[in-house]
Design a protein around this motif. Structure first.
Motif: not given
Lengths: 208, 208
Positions: A118-119, A124-130, A147-148
Protein backbone atom coordinates in the motif's frame (compact mmCIF):
# COMPACT_ATOMS: atom_id res chain seq x y z
CA UNK A 1 -6.83 -37.74 9.89
CA UNK A 2 -6.68 -35.08 7.17
CA UNK A 3 -7.53 -31.47 8.05
CA UNK A 4 -7.92 -28.56 5.62
CA UNK A 5 -8.13 -24.78 6.10
CA UNK A 6 -9.67 -23.37 2.92
CA UNK A 7 -9.02 -19.71 2.14
CA UNK A 8 -9.78 -17.59 -0.89
CA UNK A 9 -6.51 -18.29 -2.71
CA UNK A 10 -5.05 -21.34 -0.93
CA UNK A 11 -6.16 -24.54 0.79
CA UNK A 12 -3.78 -25.63 3.56
CA UNK A 13 -3.69 -29.26 4.69
CA UNK A 14 -2.54 -30.83 7.96
CA UNK A 15 -1.86 -34.50 8.61
CA UNK A 16 0.47 -36.21 11.09
CA UNK A 17 2.00 -32.83 12.00
CA UNK A 18 2.84 -32.10 8.37
CA UNK A 19 1.48 -28.98 6.68
CA UNK A 20 1.21 -28.35 2.91
CA UNK A 21 -0.80 -26.10 0.60
CA UNK A 22 -2.64 -26.16 -2.74
CA UNK A 23 -3.74 -23.20 -4.85
CA UNK A 24 -7.53 -23.05 -4.94
CA UNK A 25 -7.53 -23.96 -8.65
CA UNK A 26 -5.61 -27.13 -7.85
CA UNK A 27 -7.80 -27.80 -4.82
CA UNK A 28 -10.80 -27.87 -7.20
CA UNK A 29 -9.22 -30.85 -8.99
CA UNK A 30 -8.22 -32.62 -5.76
CA UNK A 31 -10.02 -35.96 -5.23
CA UNK A 32 -9.46 -37.09 -1.63
CA UNK A 33 -9.33 -40.79 -0.76
CA UNK A 34 -10.14 -40.18 2.90
CA UNK A 35 -12.42 -37.82 4.81
CA UNK A 36 -11.30 -34.17 4.80
CA UNK A 37 -12.24 -32.27 7.96
CA UNK A 38 -12.30 -28.65 6.88
CA UNK A 39 -13.20 -25.07 7.60
CA UNK A 40 -13.68 -22.61 4.74
CA UNK A 41 -14.03 -18.86 4.22
CA UNK A 42 -14.33 -19.43 0.46
CA UNK A 43 -17.92 -18.98 -0.77
CA UNK A 44 -17.20 -20.37 -4.25
CA UNK A 45 -16.60 -24.03 -3.46
CA UNK A 46 -20.08 -25.20 -2.45
CA UNK A 47 -20.31 -27.67 -5.35
CA UNK A 48 -17.09 -29.41 -4.33
CA UNK A 49 -17.60 -29.30 -0.56
CA UNK A 50 -21.15 -30.77 -0.84
CA UNK A 51 -19.49 -34.21 -1.40
CA UNK A 52 -19.84 -36.30 1.81
CA UNK A 53 -16.10 -36.90 1.92
CA UNK A 54 -15.74 -33.29 3.08
CA UNK A 55 -16.80 -32.67 6.72
CA UNK A 56 -17.36 -29.06 7.75
CA UNK A 57 -16.11 -28.42 11.30
CA UNK A 58 -17.66 -24.95 11.54
CA UNK A 59 -20.71 -26.12 13.58
CA UNK A 60 -18.39 -27.58 16.24
CA UNK A 61 -16.16 -24.56 16.76
CA UNK A 62 -18.22 -22.68 19.31
CA UNK A 63 -17.18 -20.52 22.23
CA UNK A 64 -18.59 -17.67 24.23
CA UNK A 65 -18.15 -14.33 22.46
CA UNK A 66 -20.17 -11.20 21.83
CA UNK A 67 -18.11 -10.49 18.70
CA UNK A 68 -20.24 -10.25 15.57
CA UNK A 69 -18.86 -11.65 12.32
CA UNK A 70 -15.77 -13.52 13.55
CA UNK A 71 -14.48 -15.45 10.52
CA UNK A 72 -14.36 -19.23 11.01
CA UNK A 73 -10.58 -19.31 10.43
CA UNK A 74 -10.04 -16.73 13.17
CA UNK A 75 -12.49 -18.59 15.41
CA UNK A 76 -10.60 -21.87 14.92
CA UNK A 77 -7.32 -20.21 15.93
CA UNK A 78 -8.93 -18.70 19.05
CA UNK A 79 -10.59 -22.03 19.85
CA UNK A 80 -7.14 -23.61 20.27
CA UNK A 81 -6.22 -21.32 23.18
CA UNK A 82 -7.85 -21.31 26.62
CA UNK A 83 -6.25 -18.08 27.83
CA UNK A 84 -3.94 -15.86 25.85
CA UNK A 85 -3.37 -13.00 23.42
CA UNK A 86 -3.31 -14.36 19.87
CA UNK A 87 -1.67 -12.71 16.87
CA UNK A 88 -2.41 -14.27 13.46
CA UNK A 89 -0.14 -12.47 11.01
CA UNK A 90 -1.04 -13.10 7.38
CA UNK A 91 -2.26 -10.74 4.63
CA UNK A 92 -4.23 -9.19 7.49
CA UNK A 93 -3.09 -9.32 11.11
CA UNK A 94 -5.78 -10.22 13.64
CA UNK A 95 -5.22 -9.87 17.37
CA UNK A 96 -7.65 -11.60 19.76
CA UNK A 97 -7.95 -11.97 23.49
CA UNK A 98 -9.08 -15.29 25.04
CA UNK A 99 -9.71 -15.74 28.76
CA UNK A 100 -10.89 -19.08 30.15
CA UNK A 101 -12.28 -20.13 26.77
CA UNK A 102 -14.18 -16.86 26.44
CA UNK A 103 -13.36 -14.63 23.47
CA UNK A 104 -13.14 -11.06 24.82
CA UNK A 105 -12.79 -9.38 21.40
CA UNK A 106 -10.15 -8.50 18.91
CA UNK A 107 -9.06 -6.24 16.09
CA UNK A 108 -7.55 -6.19 12.61
CA UNK A 109 -4.68 -4.46 10.85
CA UNK A 110 -3.12 -4.90 7.41
CA UNK A 111 -0.36 -7.51 7.27
CA UNK A 112 3.30 -6.71 6.63
CA UNK A 113 3.23 -7.39 2.88
CA UNK A 114 -0.14 -5.64 2.52
CA UNK A 115 1.31 -2.54 4.20
CA UNK A 116 4.48 -2.56 2.08
CA UNK A 117 2.34 -2.81 -1.06
CA UNK A 118 0.00 0.00 0.00
CA UNK A 119 2.95 2.35 0.64
CA UNK A 120 4.53 1.44 -2.70
CA UNK A 121 1.31 2.53 -4.44
CA UNK A 122 1.45 5.98 -2.79
CA UNK A 123 4.90 6.77 -4.19
CA UNK A 124 7.91 5.03 -5.74
CA UNK A 125 9.95 6.64 -2.98
CA UNK A 126 8.13 4.39 -0.50
CA UNK A 127 8.87 1.20 -2.46
CA UNK A 128 11.28 -0.42 0.01
CA UNK A 129 11.65 -3.94 1.39
CA UNK A 130 11.24 -4.65 5.10
CA UNK A 131 14.42 -4.28 7.15
CA UNK A 132 13.94 -7.21 9.50
CA UNK A 133 17.06 -6.22 11.49
CA UNK A 134 15.80 -2.75 12.38
CA UNK A 135 16.71 -1.36 15.79
CA UNK A 136 13.39 -0.37 17.36
CA UNK A 137 15.05 1.59 20.16
CA UNK A 138 16.29 4.27 17.75
CA UNK A 139 14.14 6.65 15.74
CA UNK A 140 14.78 5.89 12.03
CA UNK A 141 17.25 7.85 9.89
CA UNK A 142 16.30 6.71 6.37
CA UNK A 143 13.17 5.80 4.41
CA UNK A 144 13.59 1.99 4.42
CA UNK A 145 13.97 2.01 8.22
CA UNK A 146 11.15 4.55 8.60
CA UNK A 147 8.80 2.15 6.81
CA UNK A 148 9.99 -0.95 8.69
CA UNK A 149 9.69 0.88 12.01
CA UNK A 150 6.19 2.09 11.07
CA UNK A 151 5.17 -1.52 10.44
CA UNK A 152 6.80 -3.36 13.33
CA UNK A 153 6.69 -0.82 16.18
CA UNK A 154 2.87 -0.45 16.23
CA UNK A 155 2.45 -4.24 16.33
CA UNK A 156 4.79 -4.46 19.31
CA UNK A 157 3.08 -1.58 21.13
CA UNK A 158 -0.35 -3.16 20.57
CA UNK A 159 0.77 -6.56 21.87
CA UNK A 160 2.46 -4.97 24.91
CA UNK A 161 -0.57 -2.80 25.65
CA UNK A 162 -3.22 -5.47 25.33
CA UNK A 163 -1.69 -8.83 26.26
CA UNK A 164 -1.36 -7.85 29.93
CA UNK A 165 0.12 -10.87 31.67
CA UNK A 166 -1.50 -13.38 29.35
CA UNK A 167 0.61 -15.78 27.27
CA UNK A 168 1.25 -14.41 23.77
CA UNK A 169 0.74 -16.72 20.79
CA UNK A 170 1.82 -16.01 17.22
CA UNK A 171 0.72 -17.85 14.11
CA UNK A 172 0.40 -17.11 10.37
CA UNK A 173 3.01 -16.46 7.68
CA UNK A 174 4.71 -13.58 9.53
CA UNK A 175 4.07 -15.01 13.00
CA UNK A 176 7.51 -16.52 13.48
CA UNK A 177 9.26 -13.27 12.51
CA UNK A 178 7.08 -11.13 14.80
CA UNK A 179 7.35 -13.55 17.73
CA UNK A 180 11.11 -12.87 17.85
CA UNK A 181 10.44 -9.39 19.26
CA UNK A 182 9.04 -10.91 22.47
CA UNK A 183 10.91 -12.86 25.10
CA UNK A 184 8.12 -15.21 26.06
CA UNK A 185 5.96 -15.42 22.95
CA UNK A 186 5.00 -18.81 21.55
CA UNK A 187 5.02 -19.32 17.79
CA UNK A 188 2.83 -22.14 16.54
CA UNK A 189 2.21 -22.47 12.82
CA UNK A 190 -0.47 -25.09 13.44
CA UNK A 191 -2.72 -23.14 15.84
CA UNK A 192 -5.68 -23.23 13.45
CA UNK A 193 -5.35 -27.01 13.11
CA UNK A 194 -5.14 -27.42 16.89
CA UNK A 195 -8.48 -25.64 17.12
CA UNK A 196 -9.93 -27.97 14.50
CA UNK A 197 -8.52 -31.05 16.26
CA UNK A 198 -10.02 -29.81 19.55
CA UNK A 199 -13.44 -29.50 17.88
CA UNK A 200 -13.16 -33.05 16.53
CA UNK A 201 -11.98 -34.40 19.87
CA UNK A 202 -14.90 -32.80 21.71
CA UNK A 203 -17.46 -34.09 19.21
CA UNK A 204 -16.07 -37.53 18.36
CA UNK A 205 -19.39 -39.39 18.55
CA UNK A 206 -21.09 -37.02 16.13
CA UNK A 207 -18.26 -36.32 13.69
CA UNK A 208 -16.26 -39.53 13.33
CA UNK B 1 2.61 36.46 -1.16
CA UNK B 2 1.48 33.26 -2.90
CA UNK B 3 2.83 29.90 -1.67
CA UNK B 4 2.31 26.51 -3.29
CA UNK B 5 2.90 22.95 -2.10
CA UNK B 6 3.04 20.76 -5.23
CA UNK B 7 2.32 17.06 -4.80
CA UNK B 8 1.82 14.26 -7.30
CA UNK B 9 -1.94 14.70 -7.69
CA UNK B 10 -2.66 18.14 -6.20
CA UNK B 11 -1.10 21.59 -5.87
CA UNK B 12 -2.15 23.39 -2.70
CA UNK B 13 -1.94 27.18 -2.48
CA UNK B 14 -1.69 29.50 0.52
CA UNK B 15 -2.24 33.26 0.54
CA UNK B 16 -3.39 35.60 3.31
CA UNK B 17 -4.22 32.60 5.53
CA UNK B 18 -6.47 31.10 2.86
CA UNK B 19 -5.77 27.61 1.49
CA UNK B 20 -7.06 26.11 -1.77
CA UNK B 21 -6.12 23.32 -4.15
CA UNK B 22 -5.87 22.52 -7.85
CA UNK B 23 -5.60 19.12 -9.51
CA UNK B 24 -2.20 18.76 -11.15
CA UNK B 25 -3.83 18.79 -14.62
CA UNK B 26 -5.39 22.16 -13.82
CA UNK B 27 -2.16 23.39 -12.24
CA UNK B 28 -0.45 22.77 -15.61
CA UNK B 29 -2.81 25.33 -17.19
CA UNK B 30 -2.45 27.83 -14.33
CA UNK B 31 -0.77 31.12 -15.38
CA UNK B 32 0.18 33.06 -12.24
CA UNK B 33 0.21 36.88 -12.27
CA UNK B 34 2.53 37.07 -9.27
CA UNK B 35 5.53 35.11 -8.00
CA UNK B 36 4.72 31.61 -6.72
CA UNK B 37 7.01 30.44 -3.90
CA UNK B 38 6.81 26.67 -4.06
CA UNK B 39 8.11 23.31 -2.99
CA UNK B 40 7.47 20.24 -5.16
CA UNK B 41 7.76 16.46 -4.90
CA UNK B 42 6.43 16.13 -8.44
CA UNK B 43 9.18 15.24 -10.94
CA UNK B 44 6.99 15.85 -14.02
CA UNK B 45 6.59 19.62 -13.89
CA UNK B 46 10.11 20.83 -14.73
CA UNK B 47 8.93 22.56 -17.94
CA UNK B 48 6.36 24.63 -16.08
CA UNK B 49 8.43 25.36 -12.98
CA UNK B 50 11.42 26.56 -15.03
CA UNK B 51 9.51 29.83 -15.60
CA UNK B 52 11.06 32.58 -13.42
CA UNK B 53 7.69 33.38 -11.88
CA UNK B 54 8.08 30.15 -9.89
CA UNK B 55 10.58 30.33 -7.00
CA UNK B 56 11.73 27.02 -5.53
CA UNK B 57 12.12 27.26 -1.74
CA UNK B 58 13.81 23.87 -1.40
CA UNK B 59 17.37 25.32 -1.15
CA UNK B 60 16.32 27.45 1.82
CA UNK B 61 14.67 24.73 3.92
CA UNK B 62 17.70 23.42 5.72
CA UNK B 63 18.11 22.01 9.22
CA UNK B 64 20.38 19.63 11.01
CA UNK B 65 19.41 15.98 10.39
CA UNK B 66 21.13 12.69 9.71
CA UNK B 67 17.97 11.39 8.00
CA UNK B 68 18.60 10.35 4.38
CA UNK B 69 15.90 11.04 1.81
CA UNK B 70 13.55 13.30 3.76
CA UNK B 71 10.98 14.56 1.23
CA UNK B 72 10.89 18.34 0.84
CA UNK B 73 7.21 18.47 1.90
CA UNK B 74 8.01 16.62 5.12
CA UNK B 75 11.08 18.81 5.63
CA UNK B 76 9.00 21.99 5.26
CA UNK B 77 6.54 20.77 7.90
CA UNK B 78 9.39 19.92 10.31
CA UNK B 79 11.05 23.26 9.54
CA UNK B 80 8.02 25.07 11.00
CA UNK B 81 8.53 23.54 14.48
CA UNK B 82 11.47 24.25 16.81
CA UNK B 83 10.71 21.44 19.28
CA UNK B 84 7.88 18.94 19.01
CA UNK B 85 6.50 15.65 17.77
CA UNK B 86 4.88 16.17 14.36
CA UNK B 87 2.22 13.96 12.78
CA UNK B 88 1.38 14.67 9.13
CA UNK B 89 -1.63 12.49 8.34
CA UNK B 90 -2.37 12.23 4.63
CA UNK B 91 -2.31 9.26 2.24
CA UNK B 92 0.76 8.28 4.26
CA UNK B 93 1.25 9.29 7.89
CA UNK B 94 4.70 10.61 8.79
CA UNK B 95 5.78 11.16 12.38
CA UNK B 96 8.90 13.25 13.06
CA UNK B 97 10.73 14.44 16.12
CA UNK B 98 12.23 17.94 16.26
CA UNK B 99 14.35 19.20 19.16
CA UNK B 100 15.83 22.72 19.14
CA UNK B 101 15.61 22.91 15.34
CA UNK B 102 17.36 19.54 15.00
CA UNK B 103 15.48 16.75 13.24
CA UNK B 104 16.02 13.59 15.32
CA UNK B 105 14.37 11.20 12.84
CA UNK B 106 10.96 9.90 11.96
CA UNK B 107 8.90 7.13 10.45
CA UNK B 108 6.09 6.36 8.05
CA UNK B 109 2.84 4.43 8.10
CA UNK B 110 -0.04 4.15 5.64
CA UNK B 111 -2.74 6.79 6.09
CA UNK B 112 -6.29 6.06 7.25
CA UNK B 113 -7.83 5.88 3.76
CA UNK B 114 -4.85 3.91 2.43
CA UNK B 115 -5.30 1.35 5.21
CA UNK B 116 -9.07 1.05 4.69
CA UNK B 117 -8.46 0.49 0.96
CA UNK B 118 -5.75 -2.12 1.54
CA UNK B 119 -8.03 -4.13 3.87
CA UNK B 120 -10.92 -3.91 1.40
CA UNK B 121 -8.70 -5.52 -1.24
CA UNK B 122 -7.95 -8.50 1.04
CA UNK B 123 -11.62 -9.41 1.44
CA UNK B 124 -15.09 -7.92 0.96
CA UNK B 125 -15.69 -8.75 4.62
CA UNK B 126 -13.11 -6.09 5.51
CA UNK B 127 -14.77 -3.40 3.38
CA UNK B 128 -15.99 -1.14 6.20
CA UNK B 129 -15.93 2.62 6.78
CA UNK B 130 -14.04 4.12 9.71
CA UNK B 131 -16.03 4.39 12.94
CA UNK B 132 -14.75 7.75 14.13
CA UNK B 133 -16.69 7.40 17.41
CA UNK B 134 -14.99 4.16 18.46
CA UNK B 135 -14.31 3.63 22.16
CA UNK B 136 -10.59 2.83 22.35
CA UNK B 137 -10.81 1.65 25.96
CA UNK B 138 -12.83 -1.43 24.96
CA UNK B 139 -11.61 -4.31 22.83
CA UNK B 140 -13.78 -4.38 19.66
CA UNK B 141 -16.81 -6.66 19.26
CA UNK B 142 -17.49 -6.36 15.52
CA UNK B 143 -15.54 -6.10 12.27
CA UNK B 144 -16.11 -2.37 11.59
CA UNK B 145 -14.85 -1.51 15.10
CA UNK B 146 -12.00 -4.04 14.82
CA UNK B 147 -10.75 -2.23 11.72
CA UNK B 148 -11.19 1.27 13.17
CA UNK B 149 -9.44 0.23 16.38
CA UNK B 150 -6.60 -1.34 14.36
CA UNK B 151 -6.13 1.96 12.56
CA UNK B 152 -6.47 4.50 15.37
CA UNK B 153 -5.04 2.67 18.39
CA UNK B 154 -1.53 2.12 16.92
CA UNK B 155 -1.31 5.81 15.97
CA UNK B 156 -2.18 6.82 19.52
CA UNK B 157 0.28 4.33 21.04
CA UNK B 158 3.07 5.57 18.75
CA UNK B 159 2.43 9.23 19.60
CA UNK B 160 2.26 8.47 23.33
CA UNK B 161 5.42 6.36 23.20
CA UNK B 162 7.54 8.77 21.20
CA UNK B 163 6.38 12.30 21.91
CA UNK B 164 7.68 12.21 25.50
CA UNK B 165 6.92 15.61 26.97
CA UNK B 166 7.27 17.44 23.67
CA UNK B 167 4.37 19.41 22.19
CA UNK B 168 2.39 17.32 19.68
CA UNK B 169 1.47 18.87 16.33
CA UNK B 170 -0.97 17.43 13.82
CA UNK B 171 -1.37 18.47 10.20
CA UNK B 172 -2.63 16.88 6.95
CA UNK B 173 -6.09 15.77 5.85
CA UNK B 174 -6.72 13.47 8.84
CA UNK B 175 -4.74 15.60 11.28
CA UNK B 176 -7.72 17.36 12.82
CA UNK B 177 -9.55 14.08 13.43
CA UNK B 178 -6.51 12.41 15.01
CA UNK B 179 -5.64 15.43 17.15
CA UNK B 180 -8.95 14.98 19.00
CA UNK B 181 -7.58 11.88 20.73
CA UNK B 182 -5.03 14.02 22.62
CA UNK B 183 -5.70 16.60 25.28
CA UNK B 184 -2.89 18.98 24.41
CA UNK B 185 -2.27 18.36 20.73
CA UNK B 186 -2.15 21.29 18.33
CA UNK B 187 -3.79 20.93 14.92
CA UNK B 188 -2.49 23.28 12.27
CA UNK B 189 -3.51 22.73 8.66
CA UNK B 190 -0.95 25.29 7.50
CA UNK B 191 2.18 23.82 9.10
CA UNK B 192 3.85 23.21 5.73
CA UNK B 193 3.22 26.85 4.72
CA UNK B 194 4.59 28.11 8.02
CA UNK B 195 7.80 26.26 7.22
CA UNK B 196 7.89 27.85 3.78
CA UNK B 197 7.20 31.32 5.22
CA UNK B 198 10.00 30.80 7.75
CA UNK B 199 12.42 29.94 4.92
CA UNK B 200 11.40 33.10 3.05
CA UNK B 201 11.66 35.23 6.16
CA UNK B 202 15.17 33.96 6.91
CA UNK B 203 16.38 34.51 3.34
CA UNK B 204 14.57 37.72 2.40
CA UNK B 205 17.57 39.41 0.74
CA UNK B 206 18.21 36.46 -1.56
CA UNK B 207 14.67 35.36 -2.35
CA UNK B 208 12.52 38.50 -2.54
Amino acid sequence: MLLCDIGNTTATFYKDRKIWSLDIDKFRLFTPDEKVYYISVNDNLEDILSNDIFVNLEPYIKFSTTYLGLGIDRAAVCYSIKTGFIVDAGSAITMDLMSNNIHLGGFILPGITTTLNSLKKISNRLDKPLNSQIDLDCIPQKTADAISYGIIKPIILLVEELSNDKPIYFTGGDGEFLSRFFKNAIYDRALIFRGMLKAIDENKEIIC
